[in-house]
Design an enzyme around this catalytic site. Structure first.
Site, mmCIF file in Angstrom:
data_model
loop_
_atom_site.group_PDB
_atom_site.id
_atom_site.type_symbol
_atom_site.label_atom_id
_atom_site.label_comp_id
_atom_site.label_asym_id
_atom_site.label_seq_id
_atom_site.Cartn_x
_atom_site.Cartn_y
_atom_site.Cartn_z
ATOM 1 N N ASP A 69 18.690 4.059 -19.353
ATOM 2 C CA ASP A 69 17.883 3.262 -20.448
ATOM 3 C C ASP A 69 16.716 4.233 -21.009
ATOM 4 O OD1 ASP A 69 19.211 0.946 -20.498
ATOM 5 O OD2 ASP A 69 18.458 -0.049 -18.997
ATOM 6 N N SER A 113 19.125 -5.592 -9.131
ATOM 7 C CA SER A 113 18.286 -5.177 -10.316
ATOM 8 C C SER A 113 19.408 -5.781 -11.465
ATOM 9 C CB SER A 113 18.346 -3.653 -10.430
ATOM 10 O OG SER A 113 18.089 -3.379 -11.590
ATOM 11 N N ARG A 130 19.436 -1.447 -26.535
ATOM 12 C CA ARG A 130 18.415 -0.454 -26.325
ATOM 13 C C ARG A 130 17.903 -0.090 -27.677
ATOM 14 N NH1 ARG A 130 16.391 -3.164 -22.242
ATOM 15 N NH2 ARG A 130 17.248 -2.649 -20.082
ATOM 16 N N ASP A 132 7.616 -4.946 -13.450
ATOM 17 C CA ASP A 132 7.310 -3.748 -13.979
ATOM 18 C C ASP A 132 6.299 -3.476 -15.011
ATOM 19 O OD1 ASP A 132 9.529 -3.071 -12.246
ATOM 20 O OD2 ASP A 132 10.815 -2.342 -13.714
#
Lengths: 403, 403, 403, 403
Positions: free
Chosen positions: D124, D176, D95, D14
């Site tokens: 997220d 994922s 996060r 990504d």
């Protein structure tokens, strides 16, 4: 595709502008104007003609005032729902009903979209759209204020003048207002700075300020059955009459004026002044009766439930499984909330003047100073010893741990 | 064993009776009288002599008024703790402090027991004894009202007369009252039937009824720092002075009278009328500031915390890990509750007259009707679409399930 | 007055001692023995004769197992009620039903008192007596363990021997146990020190420890309708059969063993080991279905409701307005809790093996990585901007305040 | 304006795509790549060179693993925060820390924007952006997944190939995943249909399934001080070592695998499988100690607080006044959560094997069957009489009302 649009229509400036705007922006669209009357206090005579004159192919006027009080306001009264300790949810509680009626008509008419005139900064867009999604999930929602260039009332007037359309207001309105059978809200002008004291003489419309209220108090009697008001001053009364009369007597006595900086759903604070004269009386009276009829644990837990109920109502989450489950809880608690409450209204004050219920849990024998049959003073010692046992154990543990 | 008893002593009728009673029932016991002054408003001059004259070996008079406001009342104000939506906890909040002082002295003096004059039907016995258990878990607790034959004020007077002891009151007192710097409560007489309207002319002592308050409003300014009041009308002020002055101005304007049927800890309902003129103003002012300074989520959750805080305080569970943890929560929220509040007091009404804070989260740019930089109307659509997604999914599921 | 006493009777040691004790202590009293069968797993044949042989004038045996599961256990399952995060309320949930049956019979028989064999340190006395007060408020309650001199099982045996009464047990029982169709509890012996690991080989009776369970997993399918289990492995099943079969399969696979130091109502901590093999499976399966069928807000709030429901059940407050209101809430949430759950049972583990519901709110189109029609990635930005607006405003305010 | 963009960089597919995309879409922009290491378990060697090779002007690698455990994970452990009864918040908790570091560097570097690679459907993006708004309210946020045309991993690879950029992965990854020192999550493939049983053999990476775990149990000892783990098996241990070792022993014994259909913040349900072997052990051990050290009321209320704490953490609302106030509450409760817990790990089970604390509130004298000094059986009667008084009063009222 040619849109067939159901429009929430009031005949006021905003929705008057929207009709031509829709015509210009949705080619060949058909517009069905719907005015849902929740007690805005405005004339609805001639509204159908007016809407059709503007270009609507059809117009509905629905008087839902009784349904509004019975199915929306009363559940809220039973809950004692107050948003952020002050706001009696006057605008919030009307929106789901209005939106449901819009969705009903849209489905009946085979419409493709629903359009409303709420702004992009407020709560009402959320309240309208959540209910529309719940009943008509496949319909498009059109919210012109979020997309067009118009930014103010002046822009709207200019928009109409440019098209030679009559502007539906004679004098400049000052505050932004919302009214229904339950309340009237005011926003804008001096209220936009929380530092300013509101100008009540200017603002108030449903009643007077405490200072201007009569020097003589007014007494009223309210009677409830299972949490629902059924009599005023000894006479059976319909929901609409009840609200009308309570608004009059409350307004006259300066009751129910609230000035609040609240947290909107869209993440900002805003300030409003709310007039809820009848509603404030109704809440007070209902709660007085609950003091007699609900036990301690139910009283305590119902306060928490009421907070959540208020938050959901405020956020437009009326037609949700959670709000319905909270209502089931509340209805269960109201089984014995039956009885009579006497109140004294005086210059902004609601003063308890005695209440009674066949289901009252107040027991004079037990409560009085001297001992009766039902209560033994000796029991108190045992109670305290066990109630306080954890504290004693902890204190002894601490003594020990510190040795 | 010869008991050495610390007695909660006021010089009033109840505790005057208890001294001879203890002497008669605990052979050769030694009595240490302790009067803890939380602002009862009674003369403490001569109290030491009086207690010793009655047979106490020693007497303490402790003025804890400042500690009372600072360490007990202010944490409660920061919490906005209200019991059953009405009661500002005036008696409740004083008991843990009084009991802690009794326990401190008992431990210092090597006493074997602590004696208090609370009845077997009330909450105060619980509040006293829970705190005693927390600080002096090994001490015996003596509560004469739960064990002796005396049942009434008349019995007490007779008890004293039979022993040729002077009765410490000149006229018959009507209501059962408790007073401190925060409040005054009334129970008994006509209040024992909830159907009766209270006789305010008779009852009230800290202030007047709204009807008797002046026709002219009074404005006051209160300034807070981290949730604590620090200035009145622009001047720095001590906690005791603040309460004194707010009680005067509040009482004069008919503020803070509350008539309540409440649920006691011991399982019964009772009714009281409470005067909390200064306290009511303080709560209101503090909350006004919170509307500016706290965000939506904190506001909402703090209401729930406040309910629990009030219940623990009411039940005498002040010195518990849970109350302390709740206070830690509350203190954390008060970091930015700093600013100024202006109030208008008028015949029973407290009316917001503007407030401001350097930490205000109210943002005029965002709140105003037109769009500024910080807020994009377009964002609202995305917000509503996701906020309403569960409702839409559910509606589609239902359509599908019903096919 | 001659007492007519309804006695909670099991035929075990405790209640066998109580009959002669009542005869000795309540002159000429009449005793009606009542055995309420909630699935204790003991033979009730001959119990009537035995009670009458001991001196009871009459004896009832009531099989209430189905009512127990349907009207008590299932409401608890729908709530997912767990006390202190671990205890599935096995003993607690049976007590209100037993006590209600005692009260019913006492009222029918015109009894003057109800007697139970619960000790003065436990929760059961509270659970029994609260329900008795709710249904037969005028009856006396006799709790011998709180008043007699007997302190232990040995004392009881001696008491019987001294009266030439046969002792109703052949070998010494080690732990203090309570069993019904939902669970089996163990207290005492090594469990009295929380530092000790429980001796599962010794303790367990409804199943085996994970170590002794089979090496091969067992799959089961459970089907629910509105939160109620209706099918096991594809076949319709009665509540009693369901519990029996789930207990067998759960016990065999080492499921549902719980070791807990809990807080009793009477203010102390106690430790127990609980076997709830079938119940643990039922809770798990029900919750799996709720993950599919309940929305986020309902899920979240129902957790809080479940905590309160568990606390009330634990404390014996089953027949209270609050518990009933909580049940109304819960029932409302269960409207769509219908579907099938597959579980894998393996050596103490319950492993989700897939679930489905016609009312599932899981939408594969929305949830999958790529974008479908229902969800626009662009909406997320608007959502976050408003959701995060309070944080942004606060950060800007802080920057400003610190300047 | 030329943008200076701080990019959350991992070196994976990504973020490798994002660098050229930014270069193409933000003319002449400068990119600062930041890799925040919370224990992803990936090699960070060579990452700086790689980022710079791709076009970043600068790259940071920050090892924040200890801070992650100490300042984020431990507060969560103290809270016992579990989202929707199952999820230990593994991704959620990392996060805010990552985003805070991005904001710190952005402010230090004078950047104009922060870019992250989270998708438009997930939680997220919210967690990143809320924290960025809290610390850097004036910075732009760039979230390519919400705006670009790339829709899948295949699109990404194609994008790179079209630009002759090396694709940073050798084999196709199936699920994922998100990994840190606390957990590993899996989404996608067969998990997208909740009806499917997860394929653990395929999925699991931190440990094995219960079936593959050893036949012999493993015992461990954990020691806590004020709610914080300080020793493992008798030896002091750093936070990173502790997590590493607990993950190893937990994973080996099949502990901490969770299969959940959860409610995302963005309004949809999604399904994931989570491995949290060490975390599950830590939560369990901590709670075991709390059973000894917390009183009933604190235990009960802390469960409610824990729910809210979990919801805020899940929603990315870590740096909010409410989360901080909840932490203040929790820290206050942990004062006495000190002691030792012994656990037996066996094929997916965590079995309590005894715990002890100098602050234990379990009192063997009180809890044992026979009566000691601290507890009088007689007290129980008084306790129940008052505890049950409301029920009795209500029952009498009902009898009366029905007459």
């Amino acid at each position: 595709m040619k849109e067939k649009i159901v429009l929430a229509y009031s005949g006021g400036l905003d929705t008057t502008v929207i009709i031509p705007w829709l015509k210009e922006n949705y080619e060949e669209c058909e517009i069905i104007a719907v005015c849902v009357d929740v007690g805005q206090g405005k004339e609805t005579d001639g509204l159908v003609e007016k809407a059709e004159g503007m270009g609507a192919s059809k117009a509905y006027i629905l008087d839902v005032r009784e349904e509004f009080i019975t199915d929306y306001v009363y559940p809220m009264v039973k809950a004692n729902a107050v948003y952020e300790s002050k706001y009696l949810l006057g605008t919030s509680i009307a929106r789901p009903l209005i939106a449901k009626k819009l969705a009903d008509i849209a489905l009946k008419e085979g419409a493709t979209a629903i359009c409303h005139g709420a702004t992009g900064k407020g709560n009402d867009q959320i309240r309208f759209e959540l209910t529309i999604k719940a009943f008509a999930p496949n319909l498009k929602i059109i919210a012109p204020w979020r997309t067009w260039d118009i930014q103010s009332r002046e822009d709207e007037i200019e928009y109409l003048l440019a098209r030679n359309i009559e502007v539906p207001m004679t004098k400049e309105q000052s505050y932004s207002r919302d009214r229904n059978l339950w309340h009237l809200s005011h926003e804008g002008l001096e209220l936009e700075d929380p530092k300013n004291e509101p100008n009540f003489n200017h603002l108030l419309q449903l009643g007077v300020s405490p200072e201007k209220a009569p020097d003589m108090a007014t007494y009223i009697d309210l009677e409830f059955k299972k949490g629902i008001p059924v009599k005023l001053n000894g006479k059976a009364i319909t929901p609409i009459e009840l609200m009308d009369q309570l608004n009059i007597v409350g307004g006259a006595n300066g009751i129910g004026i609230c000035d609040l900086v609240e947290n909107r759903v869209v993440g900002m604070k805003s300030r409003g002044v709310y007039e809820t004269p009848g509603g404030t009386i109704l809440y007070y009276a209902h709660r007085e009766l609950e003091y007699l009829c609900l036990d301690k644990q139910t009283t305590s837990y119902k306060e928490i439930i009421a907070n959540k109920f208020a938050e959901l109502t405020y956020s437009g989450e009326w037609f949700t499984p959670l709000r319905e489950a909270l209502s089931a809880f509340i209805d269960s608690t109201q089984e014995t909330v039956t009885g009579k409450v006497r109140l004294k209204l005086y210059k902004g004050n609601i003063i308890s003047a005695g209440s009674e219920s066949p289901y009252s849990l107040y027991n004079e024998d037990i409560a009085s100073f001297t001992t009766g049959e039902l209560y033994s003073h000796a029991d108190a010692e045992g109670f305290i010893n066990l109630f306080g046992l954890p504290l004693k154990v902890r204190a002894l543990m601490t003594e020990n741990a510190n040795k």
